[in-house]
Motif scaffolding. Structure first.
Motif, short mmCIF file in Angstrom:
data_model
loop_
_atom_site.label_atom_id
_atom_site.label_comp_id
_atom_site.label_asym_id
_atom_site.label_seq_id
_atom_site.Cartn_x
_atom_site.Cartn_y
_atom_site.Cartn_z
N ALA A 60 1.80 77.23 -56.89
CA ALA A 60 2.35 75.99 -56.34
C ALA A 60 3.56 75.55 -57.14
CB ALA A 60 1.28 74.90 -56.33
N LEU A 61 3.47 75.69 -58.46
CA LEU A 61 4.58 75.31 -59.35
C LEU A 61 5.81 76.13 -59.00
CD1 LEU A 61 4.92 73.48 -61.90
CD2 LEU A 61 4.69 75.56 -63.23
N ALA A 63 6.42 77.63 -56.13
CA ALA A 63 6.89 77.26 -54.80
C ALA A 63 7.70 75.97 -54.85
CB ALA A 63 5.70 77.08 -53.86
N PHE A 64 7.30 75.05 -55.73
CA PHE A 64 8.00 73.77 -55.82
C PHE A 64 9.45 73.95 -56.28
CE2 PHE A 64 9.21 69.89 -58.08
CZ PHE A 64 8.94 68.94 -57.11
N MET A 65 9.70 75.01 -57.06
CA MET A 65 11.03 75.20 -57.61
C MET A 65 12.01 75.81 -56.60
SD MET A 65 10.38 73.86 -60.28
CE MET A 65 11.71 74.01 -61.43
N VAL A 66 11.50 76.17 -55.40
CA VAL A 66 12.39 76.73 -54.37
C VAL A 66 12.59 75.67 -53.30
CG1 VAL A 66 12.74 78.62 -52.77
CG2 VAL A 66 11.41 79.00 -54.84
N PRO A 67 13.76 74.98 -53.28
CA PRO A 67 13.96 73.91 -52.31
C PRO A 67 14.00 74.44 -50.88
CG PRO A 67 15.96 74.29 -53.59
CD PRO A 67 14.90 75.13 -54.20
N ARG A 68 13.58 73.59 -49.92
CA ARG A 68 13.57 73.98 -48.52
C ARG A 68 14.95 73.89 -47.90
NH1 ARG A 68 8.66 70.69 -47.02
NH2 ARG A 68 6.89 72.01 -47.48
N VAL A 69 15.80 73.05 -48.48
CA VAL A 69 17.14 72.83 -47.91
C VAL A 69 18.19 73.17 -48.96
CG1 VAL A 69 18.66 71.13 -46.85
CG2 VAL A 69 16.19 70.97 -46.51
N PHE A 71 21.89 72.40 -49.93
CA PHE A 71 22.89 71.40 -49.61
C PHE A 71 24.32 71.87 -49.86
CE2 PHE A 71 19.10 68.76 -50.11
CZ PHE A 71 19.21 67.98 -48.97
N TYR B 81 14.69 67.51 -59.12
CA TYR B 81 15.31 67.19 -57.85
C TYR B 81 15.90 65.79 -57.79
CZ TYR B 81 13.24 71.43 -56.00
OH TYR B 81 12.91 72.72 -55.78
N ALA B 99 12.85 67.91 -48.08
CA ALA B 99 13.71 69.04 -48.43
C ALA B 99 13.13 69.87 -49.56
CB ALA B 99 15.10 68.54 -48.82
N PRO B 101 9.40 71.62 -51.24
CA PRO B 101 7.98 71.89 -51.00
C PRO B 101 7.10 70.85 -51.70
CG PRO B 101 9.10 73.87 -51.70
CD PRO B 101 10.06 72.75 -51.90
N PHE B 102 5.93 70.61 -51.21
CA PHE B 102 5.02 69.61 -51.78
C PHE B 102 5.69 68.23 -51.81
CE2 PHE B 102 3.81 73.67 -53.61
CZ PHE B 102 2.50 73.75 -53.16
#
Lengths: 193, 258
Positions: A60-61, A63-69, A71, B81, B99, B101-102
């Motif tokens: 999870a950690l 995954a959190f470091m890969v942003p979905r967007v 910019f 972020y 934008a 995850p989580f």
């Protein structure tokens, strides 16, 4: 085994300890300790649960470091009518803002990346010598962007150019063309004049 | 074969350099292992079973520390972020929901922060009701009071960071109180006395409120100031005092039920 007679209403310390251990689950109802097999099973179960929890937390950690967007601004822009770029000239008006040159070599108009293929500095266009010269390590490129002196290993890259409905040239920095891959003859890499 | 492997591991330079003592088969070696381990040495060597009853401690102090750890972890993740700038703060806060995850991470930080303030007060209430503040534990009570204030300050500084209307006006009200500080607040009592030849030493450009905001009004300087206080300064002080707090719990032992 010798056991002391227990008077009514009183329990021996040994009996009390056994009852306590039974209540805690260390001894079963018959007063026997936990079987080795069950102990090992519990141990394996506990470690599996611990490893699963730690592993999923780390996943999870990550995954959190890969942003979905992303910019980053879209690098598709108009540079003007083809007539603005006379034959055998290098246009430097987009070098500062977009880091490209618009080159018209007499037969084709193309967008040249202003990133030296050696270590990424920004070369200069030397009008008198008719060449691109990198100030960092002296790499030289012809008007077509072909490397001919200095340490640069490959020619300057080019970006996709197309014509918009209003006749303006549109540069797309999202797609680049490499000479070493033979892509400079790709119809998307130039506009014929 | 296995025995030789076991001995090779136990006698290896790496094993001995980390753990110092061999197999803990005597009481002395067991004590040395606890003393030589930074994680184990914080825990008391001796705890009365009656003193760790949930009924007695409510585990409120332990839960407060756990919430602090959760806040540290989620806070560090949010820092990846979030930009503490006037242009970036609010959009970044909104983007953290979708934008990234989580998207629950920010909510997790926020709700845990509320829970920590409540839990620290519950801990204080329990310590008061069981009389655990009495000698020889009066010093640790004082450390605990400072930790409570630091918890409030963490909550206060974190409140500004979303940079929305609620945040800005809450900090406006909060920082206006600093104006009324005795002596060092421009509008506070006795500040008139601090003047040289009719020139006031304490004015809105250098008083306690200015010190807090980094300007005469809330702006980018305030946001950056509160961000640094929230993420670095106060957590470092609180962490240091927590180490003292836990050490004293160990040294003074946990008070038992009456």
């Amino acid at each position: 085994m010798e056991t002391k007679p227990v008077t009514s209403g009183q329990i021996s310390p040994r009996e009390a300890a056994i009852r306590r251990l039974k209540a805690q689950g260390v001894l079963d109802t018959d007063g026997r300790p936990m079987p080795r097999r069950r102990f090992l099973m519990n141990l394996a179960l506990a470690w599996t649960a611990f490893a699963a929890a730690t592993g999923s937390a780390l996943a999870a950690l990550f995954a959190f470091m890969v942003p979905r967007v992303d910019f980053t601004k879209t690098e598709v822009f108009k540079v003007g009518q083809p007539a603005n770029f006379p034959p055998r000239t290098v246009d430097e008006s987009f070098k500062a803002s977009r880091r490209i040159w618009i080159v018209n070599d007499g037969s084709r108009i193309f967008a040249v990346s202003a990133v030296c293929t050696h270590l990424g500095c920004t070369p200069n266009w030397m009008e008198n010598e008719r060449k691109f010269k990198c100030p960092c390590h002296g790499s030289g490129f012809t008007m077509q962007g072909i490397n001919f002196e200095g340490p640069a290993p490959t020619p300057l890259r080019r970006y996709e150019v197309t014509l918009a409905d209003d006749g303006q040239i549109v540069v797309n920095k999202g797609r680049q063309f490499l000479h070493e891959k033979g892509e400079f003859d790709d119809p998307k890499s130039y506009i014929a004049v | 074969m296995l025995k030789r492997l076991k001995l090779a591991i136990l006698n290896s330079q790496i094993k001995r350099s980390i753990f110092r003592v061999g197999i803990p088969n005597t009481d002395r070696k067991r004590v040395l292992i606890v003393l030589g381990n930074v994680f184990l040495h914080l825990h008391p060597t001796k705890v009365r079973t009656s003193a760790v009853k949930l009924r007695y401690t409510w585990c409120a102090g332990g839960l407060s520390f756990f919430l602090f750890l959760v806040l540290t972890l989620t806070g560090v993740l949010l820092m990846f972020y979030y930009r503490p700038t006037v242009e970036g703060a609010y959009p970044d806060m909104l983007d953290m929901r979708s934008a990234v995850p989580f998207g629950i991470m920010r909510e997790l930080h926020r709700w845990t922060a509320h829970a920590m303030v409540i839990m620290v007060m519950v801990h204080m209430f329990r310590v008061f009701m069981t009389g655990s503040y009495k000698p020889p534990r009066e010093f640790n009570w004082c450390v605990g009071v400072i930790l409570l204030v630091l918890t409030f300050l963490l909550s206060f500084t974190g409140y500004l960071l979303p940079w929305d209307q609620l945040a800005i006006w809450a900090i406006t009200v909060g920082s206006n109180m600093a104006r009324a500080t005795p002596l060092v607040g421009a509008g506070g009592p006795f500040s008139d006395f601090l003047q040289v030849g009719g020139v006031p030493l304490i004015h809105p450009g250098d008083d306690a409120r200015f010190f807090l905001l980094g300007a005469r009004e809330i702006g980018g300087t305030t946001l950056l100031r509160f961000y640094v206080l929230h993420c670095v300064a106060i957590p470092v002080v609180a962490g240091f005092l927590m180490a003292v707090h836990f050490w004293r719990v160990r040294k003074d032992t946990i008070s038992g039920p009456l």
